[in-house]
Design a protein around this motif. Sequence first.
Motif: not given
Length: 159
Positions: A25, A43-44, A46, A53, A55, A57-59, A89-91
């Motif tokens: 995170t 989103g990002y 990243l 990683y 989007t 894989r992102q929350t 941001l959780h990955v």
Amino acid sequence: MFENFLIRPDSLRNEVCDGRTVGFTLAVRHANYRGCYLSLHNGYHLEVDGTEYPTDRQTFEINGRAPRTFEEIRTAVHEHWDYDDEAVLHVAAPGGLAPGRHTVRFQQSVLAAYGYLPTDEEWVKNPPRPGSGAGSDKTPEIVAYTLTLTELTEPEKTR
């Protein structure tokens, strides 16, 4: 300039759920002083140490709500993300990241503008991929951060 302050420097953490490290995170902030409605947050871009990683894989966790996908956030048309509010941001990355220094390349994608742009209608149907430069609003460049991940103590590990 705002893009230099999008990630809180001491916020990189592995995320442990049911005794397993499921990812990591970051504490993030909004780049635009006006904030935005969540439905505009796309989103990002990243990358950590050269690994991207995407989007899917992102929350994203904001406003006291559980982490949501960016597909879910697209429907949050009445929920606002204020400039001063920190989000998480959780990955998803099984095993997480190793302790130590990491190079994080990062760009926020928020589909907000001052007035109408010809791309607006298309972006509602087909949002641009974060990192492409499209929809970057106040973050026109991908910014590199050097962040340090430290292992958490046992009481901090469980969410």
